[in-house]
Motif scaffolding. Sequence first.
Motif, PDB file in Angstrom:
ATOM      1  N   ARG A  73       0.819  -1.213   0.000  1.00 23.51           N
ATOM      2  CA  ARG A  73       0.000   0.000   0.000  1.00 23.51           C
ATOM      3  C   ARG A  73       0.860   1.273   0.000  1.00 23.51           C
ATOM      4  N   ILE A  74       2.097   1.128  -0.464  1.00 24.46           N
ATOM      5  CA  ILE A  74       3.005   2.277  -0.595  1.00 24.46           C
ATOM      6  C   ILE A  74       3.276   2.499  -2.076  1.00 24.46           C
ATOM      7  N   ASP A  75       3.153   3.718  -2.505  1.00 28.48           N
ATOM      8  CA  ASP A  75       3.386   4.065  -3.900  1.00 28.48           C
ATOM      9  C   ASP A  75       4.866   4.368  -4.085  1.00 28.48           C
ATOM     10  N   GLY A  76       5.593   3.473  -4.739  1.00 27.29           N
ATOM     11  CA  GLY A  76       7.011   3.699  -4.971  1.00 27.29           C
ATOM     12  C   GLY A  76       7.861   3.266  -3.791  1.00 27.29           C
ATOM     13  N   LEU A  77       8.885   4.071  -3.473  1.00 25.89           N
ATOM     14  CA  LEU A  77       9.815   3.755  -2.411  1.00 25.89           C
ATOM     15  C   LEU A  77       9.283   4.221  -1.062  1.00 25.89           C
ATOM     16  N   LEU A  89       3.515  18.139   8.875  1.00 26.48           N
ATOM     17  CA  LEU A  89       4.865  18.176   8.315  1.00 26.48           C
ATOM     18  C   LEU A  89       5.224  16.872   7.617  1.00 26.48           C
ATOM     19  N   MET A  90       4.703  15.750   8.101  1.00 32.12           N
ATOM     20  CA  MET A  90       4.943  14.486   7.413  1.00 32.12           C
ATOM     21  C   MET A  90       4.383  14.526   5.998  1.00 32.12           C
ATOM     22  N   ARG A  91       3.210  15.112   5.827  1.00 34.76           N
ATOM     23  CA  ARG A  91       2.642  15.246   4.485  1.00 34.76           C
ATOM     24  C   ARG A  91       3.541  16.125   3.614  1.00 34.76           C
ATOM     25  N   GLU A  92       4.053  17.198   4.199  1.00 34.72           N
ATOM     26  CA  GLU A  92       4.922  18.099   3.446  1.00 34.72           C
ATOM     27  C   GLU A  92       6.185  17.384   2.970  1.00 34.72           C
ATOM     28  N   ALA A  93       6.729  16.527   3.806  1.00 43.07           N
ATOM     29  CA  ALA A  93       7.970  15.839   3.468  1.00 43.07           C
ATOM     30  C   ALA A  93       7.754  14.630   2.556  1.00 43.07           C
ATOM     31  N   GLY A  94       6.531  14.149   2.461  1.00 44.43           N
ATOM     32  CA  GLY A  94       6.268  12.965   1.652  1.00 44.43           C
ATOM     33  C   GLY A  94       6.468  11.662   2.382  1.00 44.43           C
ATOM     34  N   VAL A  95       6.373  11.679   3.713  1.00 46.71           N
ATOM     35  CA  VAL A  95       6.542  10.466   4.509  1.00 46.71           C
ATOM     36  C   VAL A  95       5.407   9.488   4.225  1.00 46.71           C
ATOM     37  N   ASN A  96       5.763   8.208   4.045  1.00 44.70           N
ATOM     38  CA  ASN A  96       4.735   7.189   3.816  1.00 44.70           C
ATOM     39  C   ASN A  96       4.915   5.930   4.658  1.00 44.70           C
ATOM     40  N   LEU A  97       5.974   5.899   5.500  1.00 43.79           N
ATOM     41  CA  LEU A  97       6.214   4.711   6.318  1.00 43.79           C
ATOM     42  C   LEU A  97       6.914   5.122   7.609  1.00 43.79           C
ATOM     43  N   LEU A  98       6.373   4.665   8.746  1.00 44.59           N
ATOM     44  CA  LEU A  98       6.956   4.986  10.050  1.00 44.59           C
ATOM     45  C   LEU A  98       7.046   3.738  10.916  1.00 44.59           C
ATOM     46  N   VAL A 154      12.942  13.549  -4.086  1.00 47.63           N
ATOM     47  CA  VAL A 154      13.809  12.726  -4.923  1.00 47.63           C
ATOM     48  C   VAL A 154      13.360  11.272  -4.897  1.00 47.63           C
ATOM     49  N   LEU A 155      13.047  10.757  -3.720  1.00 50.50           N
ATOM     50  CA  LEU A 155      12.593   9.371  -3.636  1.00 50.50           C
ATOM     51  C   LEU A 155      11.287   9.158  -4.397  1.00 50.50           C
ATOM     52  N   GLN A 156      10.430  10.154  -4.377  1.00 44.70           N
ATOM     53  CA  GLN A 156       9.188  10.045  -5.146  1.00 44.70           C
ATOM     54  C   GLN A 156       9.491   9.928  -6.636  1.00 44.70           C
ATOM     55  N   SER A 157      10.491  10.673  -7.101  1.00 42.61           N
ATOM     56  CA  SER A 157      10.848  10.622  -8.520  1.00 42.61           C
ATOM     57  C   SER A 157      11.504   9.309  -8.914  1.00 42.61           C
ATOM     58  N   LEU A 158      12.010   8.566  -7.926  1.00 38.40           N
ATOM     59  CA  LEU A 158      12.698   7.309  -8.200  1.00 38.40           C
ATOM     60  C   LEU A 158      11.826   6.089  -7.944  1.00 38.40           C
ATOM     61  N   VAL A 215      16.051  12.381 -11.479  1.00 42.11           N
ATOM     62  CA  VAL A 215      16.021  13.413 -10.443  1.00 42.11           C
ATOM     63  C   VAL A 215      15.615  14.753 -11.040  1.00 42.11           C
ATOM     64  N   GLY A 216      16.165  15.066 -12.217  1.00 39.66           N
ATOM     65  CA  GLY A 216      15.835  16.335 -12.862  1.00 39.66           C
ATOM     66  C   GLY A 216      14.855  16.205 -13.999  1.00 39.66           C
ATOM     67  N   ASP A 217      14.424  14.959 -14.311  1.00 38.24           N
ATOM     68  CA  ASP A 217      13.477  14.684 -15.390  1.00 38.24           C
ATOM     69  C   ASP A 217      13.959  15.312 -16.698  1.00 38.24           C
ATOM     70  N   SER A 218      15.166  14.921 -17.113  1.00 33.98           N
ATOM     71  CA  SER A 218      15.737  15.500 -18.329  1.00 33.98           C
ATOM     72  C   SER A 218      16.327  14.397 -19.194  1.00 33.98           C
ATOM     73  N   ALA A 219      16.315  14.614 -20.504  1.00 35.16           N
ATOM     74  CA  ALA A 219      16.870  13.650 -21.444  1.00 35.16           C
ATOM     75  C   ALA A 219      18.389  13.734 -21.437  1.00 35.16           C
ATOM     76  N   VAL A 220      19.016  12.578 -21.577  1.00 35.08           N
ATOM     77  CA  VAL A 220      20.477  12.493 -21.628  1.00 35.08           C
ATOM     78  C   VAL A 220      20.848  11.799 -22.933  1.00 35.08           C
ATOM     79  N   GLY A 221      21.672  12.450 -23.724  1.00 33.10           N
ATOM     80  CA  GLY A 221      22.000  11.916 -25.046  1.00 33.10           C
ATOM     81  C   GLY A 221      23.464  11.692 -25.273  1.00 33.10           C
ATOM     82  N   GLY A 222      24.141  11.014 -24.373  1.00 33.78           N
ATOM     83  CA  GLY A 222      25.539  10.695 -24.588  1.00 33.78           C
ATOM     84  C   GLY A 222      26.433  10.976 -23.413  1.00 33.78           C
ATOM     85  N   SER A 223      26.124  12.017 -22.646  1.00 33.48           N
ATOM     86  CA  SER A 223      26.934  12.324 -21.463  1.00 33.48           C
ATOM     87  C   SER A 223      26.028  12.816 -20.342  1.00 33.48           C
TER      88      SER A 223
END
Length: 689
Positions: free
Chosen positions: A20-24, A46-55, A397-401, A664-672
């Motif tokens: 019942r956890i979305d992602g990490l 504050l837990m909602r603000e930080a994105g806490v989902n497990l304690l 960052v964890l949400q993005s991963l 992390v930055g949601d950007s395309a990488v094309g070689g480097s």
Amino acid sequence: MRRRTSPTFDPAAVTPWNARIDGLGFGGDYNPEQWPADVRAEDLHLMREAGVNLLSVAIFAWATIEPREGELEWGWLDDTMDQLHAAGIQVALATATASPPPWLTRRHPEILPQRADGTVLHQGARQSYAVTHPVHRDYALRMTARMAERYGDHPALALWHVDNEIGCHVPRDYSDAAATAFRTWLNERYGTIDRLNDAWGTAFWSQRYATFDDVLPPLVAPMFANPTQQLDFDRFSSDALLDYYRDLRDTLREITPQVPTTTNLMTTSTTKGMDYFSWADDLDVVANDHYTIAADPERHVELALSADLARGVAGGEPWILMEHSTSAVNWQPRNRAKTPAEMLRNSLQHVARGADSVMFFQWRQSRAGAEKFHSAMLPHAGTDTDVWRGTVELGGVLQSLGEVRGSRVEARAALLVDYPAWWAAELDSHPTQDLRYMDEVRSWYSALWRLGVSVDVVPPRADLDGYDLVVAPTLYLVEDEAAANVAAAAERGATVAITFFSGIVDEHDQVRLGGYPGAFRDLLGVRTEEFVPLQVDERVEVVGKAVGGDATADLWSEKTHVLDGTEVVATYDGGPLAGRPAVTRRDVGAGTAWYVGTRLDREGLDALARTLVEESGVRPDLEAPAGVELVRRRSDDGATTWLFAINHTEDDVTIDGVTGVELVGDSAVGGSLPVPAGAVRVLRETPAR
């Protein structure tokens, strides 16, 4: 030792801890019993603000739940569970048994543990209990059952957190209860007192036992205690702690068979009290606690080793980072604060190496007690702080991963670690008392880390078929089956490297006769007639292409002879062993077997590791600048890979030859892939066509 009858249990019926956890997972220890209602209300916001989902909740709550024997106060915990559920936060609910309440130890002081010199460890800290004492066990099982009966069906419950860091403060208990349990354990292990006498070599020093009732734990004695007695007490102690976990877990399973169970291990290069590989099958998911040592300039390398060890205990499956720190701790001689960038790097190193959850001790920094200066996600100074901003950043960052969840780390190199070998290698009355098992493990791990080689840390009995490089540092104690397993890896085609003081004794700490390195003598094609340990500050020169031309060694040397077919690739230069082998190589079946008979300096070890990596073909496909860590996780179907690039340096770097999407930055990488100083980038790689 008391044994429970395990209930009928179907692992397939257990709900995954993160169902019942979305992602990490993201969160930490939460101790609402320390705070008034208005602070708890702020916590939820504050837990909602930080994105806490497990304690983790109620770890040290026994005295709050049961302030007097039989008087139970559940209201605060009922409210906490309901409020966390309403906030969308899952709970790893503890059994609340990590420290008995003062009324229990006052009424039953016999449950207190003891040191080897008879010192009683009293109430006033935590873990003031002997796991083998039946009175404590009964009380702990009763509390565990109460927790399961009250909260087993609660929608916030995701996972049972059994006790806490079992064995952390009392890995060895020498109380009367432990002595009784030790005798029972020995009777089960050996069956007869004659077999024990044979295994322990009790003809030496008139130690022969007439009955198991005569046997004691290895208490403080006039001289060295029997080494096999010490070794068996180490084994017993690990088993006793595991037995305690199993008893509490089985109580939970009888009431809530659908809820997974775990306890937080401490797989680090300094925690030797428990053989965690023997614990693995009893955990529904492996959870680990890890804290970096501020005084260690390469603490990020030790972190990587500990994370790989946690993954090794988990059999390669994803695991939970149950505790680490946002900044300083309170228990080191000098407790250095972390920067937010270091906290982020620490967290994502664990994720890179297989963690599917990042958690901390603790959510809100305590205002009282022994850990009040231990950092937390929400510090004393509140939200206008770098620590809090770093916490919120990490949550994002964890949400993005989230998509890396469930993926695994792949490695073609194995580093063999064995807890009984660790215990035995550091027993007294050895050729040198300066040998530290994990120093040798870490030295080899660090050399491979610097080469960018991903490593699985596994026991010598593990399936080694998937590895092209196998390194066994100081495997002093090894069973016949494990030694044969290592030899089979070389026969199959792997490059196997075994270091000094390996294969010396069997499982009873009895020397394998005929010359060292005993169990590996035929595999390696060498025979050592005696050890020549080096004195403090003594060095010897070692020459040979395999060690970079010339190197310096310390701690250890050996008077070694080579057998037919064994190549000497490095020798001692000067001194009583001048011209004798220091490093050898032998073709074995489709592979090779190397013997390293001394402790090389960093440059020499790096050169040798590079030689082994090249020979075995495990060199990574990407080059990274020094101090930059590259690790891949791969999806179960193999279709997707994620590259973690962790920059531990103060310079911006670029990783060439990669394409995909940087998460992390949601950007395309094309070689480097640019990776700024101190930063982490995670690339979902474009599959090769």
